[in-house]
Design an enzyme around this catalytic site. Structure first.
Site, short mmCIF file in Angstrom:
data_model
loop_
_atom_site.label_atom_id
_atom_site.label_comp_id
_atom_site.label_asym_id
_atom_site.label_seq_id
_atom_site.Cartn_x
_atom_site.Cartn_y
_atom_site.Cartn_z
N LEU A 65 -3.58 1.21 2.62
CA LEU A 65 -3.25 0.16 1.66
C LEU A 65 -2.32 0.70 0.57
O LEU A 65 -2.17 1.92 0.42
CB LEU A 65 -4.56 -0.37 1.05
CG LEU A 65 -5.50 -1.01 2.08
CD1 LEU A 65 -6.92 -1.16 1.54
CD2 LEU A 65 -4.94 -2.38 2.50
N PRO A 66 -1.70 -0.21 -0.21
CA PRO A 66 -0.69 0.25 -1.16
C PRO A 66 -1.20 1.25 -2.21
O PRO A 66 -0.62 2.32 -2.39
CB PRO A 66 -0.20 -1.04 -1.82
CG PRO A 66 -0.47 -2.11 -0.81
CD PRO A 66 -1.72 -1.68 -0.11
N THR A 88 -2.44 6.58 -0.28
CA THR A 88 -2.25 7.53 -1.37
C THR A 88 -2.70 6.84 -2.65
O THR A 88 -2.10 5.85 -3.07
CB THR A 88 -0.77 7.93 -1.52
OG1 THR A 88 -0.34 8.52 -0.31
CG2 THR A 88 -0.59 8.94 -2.66
N LYS A 137 -2.39 15.94 -2.00
CA LYS A 137 -1.23 15.07 -1.77
C LYS A 137 -0.36 14.96 -3.03
O LYS A 137 0.86 15.10 -2.97
CB LYS A 137 -1.73 13.69 -1.33
CG LYS A 137 -0.73 12.58 -1.31
CD LYS A 137 0.20 12.66 -0.14
CE LYS A 137 1.28 11.57 -0.23
NZ LYS A 137 2.29 11.72 0.77
N LYS A 176 5.61 6.16 -7.93
CA LYS A 176 4.16 5.94 -7.94
C LYS A 176 3.42 7.27 -7.84
O LYS A 176 2.50 7.55 -8.61
CB LYS A 176 3.78 5.03 -6.77
CG LYS A 176 2.28 4.86 -6.58
CD LYS A 176 1.93 4.25 -5.22
CE LYS A 176 0.77 4.99 -4.61
NZ LYS A 176 0.43 4.56 -3.26
P1 NAD Z 1 3.19 -1.14 3.12
O1 NAD Z 1 3.35 -1.97 1.90
O2 NAD Z 1 4.22 -1.20 4.19
O3 NAD Z 1 1.76 -1.44 3.82
C1 NAD Z 1 0.60 -1.79 3.11
C2 NAD Z 1 -0.05 -2.95 3.85
O4 NAD Z 1 -1.29 -3.25 3.23
C3 NAD Z 1 0.78 -4.23 3.84
O5 NAD Z 1 0.98 -4.67 5.17
C4 NAD Z 1 -0.06 -5.19 3.03
O6 NAD Z 1 0.07 -6.55 3.44
C5 NAD Z 1 -1.45 -4.66 3.29
N1 NAD Z 1 -2.45 -5.07 2.30
C6 NAD Z 1 -2.37 -5.03 0.95
N2 NAD Z 1 -3.52 -5.46 0.40
C7 NAD Z 1 -4.35 -5.77 1.42
C8 NAD Z 1 -5.67 -6.26 1.51
N3 NAD Z 1 -6.38 -6.53 0.40
N4 NAD Z 1 -6.20 -6.46 2.72
C9 NAD Z 1 -5.50 -6.21 3.85
N5 NAD Z 1 -4.23 -5.73 3.83
C10 NAD Z 1 -3.67 -5.53 2.64
O7 NAD Z 1 3.04 0.36 2.58
P2 NAD Z 1 3.14 1.73 3.43
O8 NAD Z 1 4.50 2.31 3.29
O9 NAD Z 1 2.56 1.51 4.78
O10 NAD Z 1 2.18 2.67 2.56
C11 NAD Z 1 0.77 2.59 2.64
C12 NAD Z 1 0.18 3.77 1.90
O11 NAD Z 1 0.68 4.99 2.50
C13 NAD Z 1 0.56 3.85 0.41
O12 NAD Z 1 -0.58 4.27 -0.31
C14 NAD Z 1 1.66 4.90 0.37
O13 NAD Z 1 1.74 5.56 -0.87
C15 NAD Z 1 1.23 5.83 1.49
N6 NAD Z 1 2.31 6.63 2.10
C16 NAD Z 1 3.50 6.03 2.45
C17 NAD Z 1 4.49 6.80 3.03
C18 NAD Z 1 5.82 6.18 3.41
O14 NAD Z 1 6.76 6.92 3.72
N7 NAD Z 1 5.94 4.85 3.47
C19 NAD Z 1 4.30 8.18 3.25
C20 NAD Z 1 3.07 8.74 2.94
C21 NAD Z 1 2.08 7.95 2.35
#
Ligand code: NAD
Length: 295
Positions: free
Chosen positions: A65-66, A96, A171, A246
């Site tokens: 999740l975000p 994260t 992390k 973030k």
């Molecule tokens: P994203 O926004 O693409 O995905 C998050 C998903 O969570 C979305 O599809 C959203 O609709 C869903 N969501 C939000 N609230 C929800 C709820 N209450 N119930 C169900 N679904 C819900 O983000 P991402 O890039 O996939 O990142 C996710 C996590 O991974 C973050 O914490 C980010 O910091 C971490 N991260 C991302 C990367 C990257 O390169 N994108 C790398 C390492 C870590």
């Protein structure tokens, strides 16, 4: 084969869930975004109509999740996972989030009798798709032993970093180093430009001497020396500046509560915050080089 609920199938969660499907696990996906759920379904996951529907009778739950507020709400809020899952379900949060939130959610889960780990990742969308993520895991030995066979299908390097919250701690320390080092490398290339030094020549020297680091040799912020780096595709992310901002804020929060002195981390948090504020948050974080050059 395990029955796994996957909550949050966005940029990272989508391909991670797809890799669990490929490994023959039975995956039930839920997300607030219908479009992201469509993609998960196309990759072979079962589509859940609600959070409750997703986590019913599974062996493990993975969330991606975000940020902290979403993770707290999804686990501990009204109608949250902790009140829905069957006894013995393993809880894995790969998002994260801040260390305090990770510890609070794990404590809430433990109070209800569930084992939970924080398991944030590094490796980006490319690593998520290839199944080569690095997992940093906080939690008990027993929970780690149960989670490892599941994490192995999504990642290549899995490190148990300590008790609850230790995964998130690893992390944000790693990403603070990365955020600062990218700015250092960018300043070096910007100075080289002012001095009339060919960027390739600076790369040839610094990539083999004491200026060497990942931000230089794998993710070089100028086009040319490292063809696969985002600089060669107009800083298309990759890892967005908004995400980096973030993570830098999380590092600063942790520094303040723990008393660590991180002046460069503070400056870097401001600079990625600025990049975000001027409307470049969607670009790759290595585009900070252009912000610093006033371009
Ligand atoms: P994203 O926004 O693409 O995905 C998050 C998903 O969570 C979305 O599809 C959203 O609709 C869903 N969501 C939000 N609230 C929800 C709820 N209450 N119930 C169900 N679904 C819900 O983000 P991402 O890039 O996939 O990142 C996710 C996590 O991974 C973050 O914490 C980010 O910091 C971490 N991260 C991302 C990367 C990257 O390169 N994108 C790398 C390492 C870590």
């Amino acid at each position: 084969m395990a029955r796994i609920a996957f909550i949050g199938v966005g940029n990272m969660g989508g391909p991670m869930a797809a890799n669990l499907v490929k490994a023959q696990h039975q995956v039930r996906a839920f997300d607030l975004s219908a479009e992201n759920l469509d993609r998960a379904e196309a990759a072979g996951a079962e589509r859940a109509a609600s959070l409750a529907d997703a986590v019913r009778d599974v062996d493990a739950v993975v969330t991606m999740l975000p940020a902290g507020p979403e993770v707290r709400a999804v686990y501990l809020g009204e109608g949250g996972i902790v009140g829905l899952v069957a006894p013995g379900t393993l809880l894995i949060d790969a998002s994260t989030i801040d260390v305090d939130a990770a510890r609070a959610v794990a404590a809430g889960a433990a109070a209800a009798g569930f084992e939970m780990i924080d398991a944030p990742v590094s490796g980006g969308v490319g690593g998520a798709s290839a199944g080569t993520l690095t997992f940093m895991v906080g939690g008990s030995e027993a929970a780690f032993a149960r989670a490892e066979p599941i994490l192995q299908h999504m990642g290549k390097t899995i490190v148990h970093t300590g008790a609850s919250g230790a995964g998130q701690a690893a992390k944000i320390c790693n990403n603070m180093i990365l955020g600062i080092s990218m700015i250092a490398v960018s300043e070096g290339f910007n100075l080289a430009e002012k001095l009339g030094l060919d960027p390739q020549k600076l790369f040839d020297v610094a990539s083999r001497s004491s200026g060497q680091c990942w931000s230089m040799t794998t993710y070089c912020p100028v086009p040319g020396p490292v063809p696969a780096s985002p600089a060669n595709r107009d800083y298309q992310a990759g890892f967005t500046a908004a995400m980096m901002a973030k993570d830098m804020r999380l590092a600063q929060q942790a520094a303040q509560t723990s008393g660590a002195v991180t002046p460069l981390g503070a400056a870097a948090a401001q600079l990625y915050g600025l990049m975000n504020a001027v409307g470049r948050g969607g670009q790759d974080f290595s585009g900070i080089i252009r912000v610093l050059a006033g371009k």
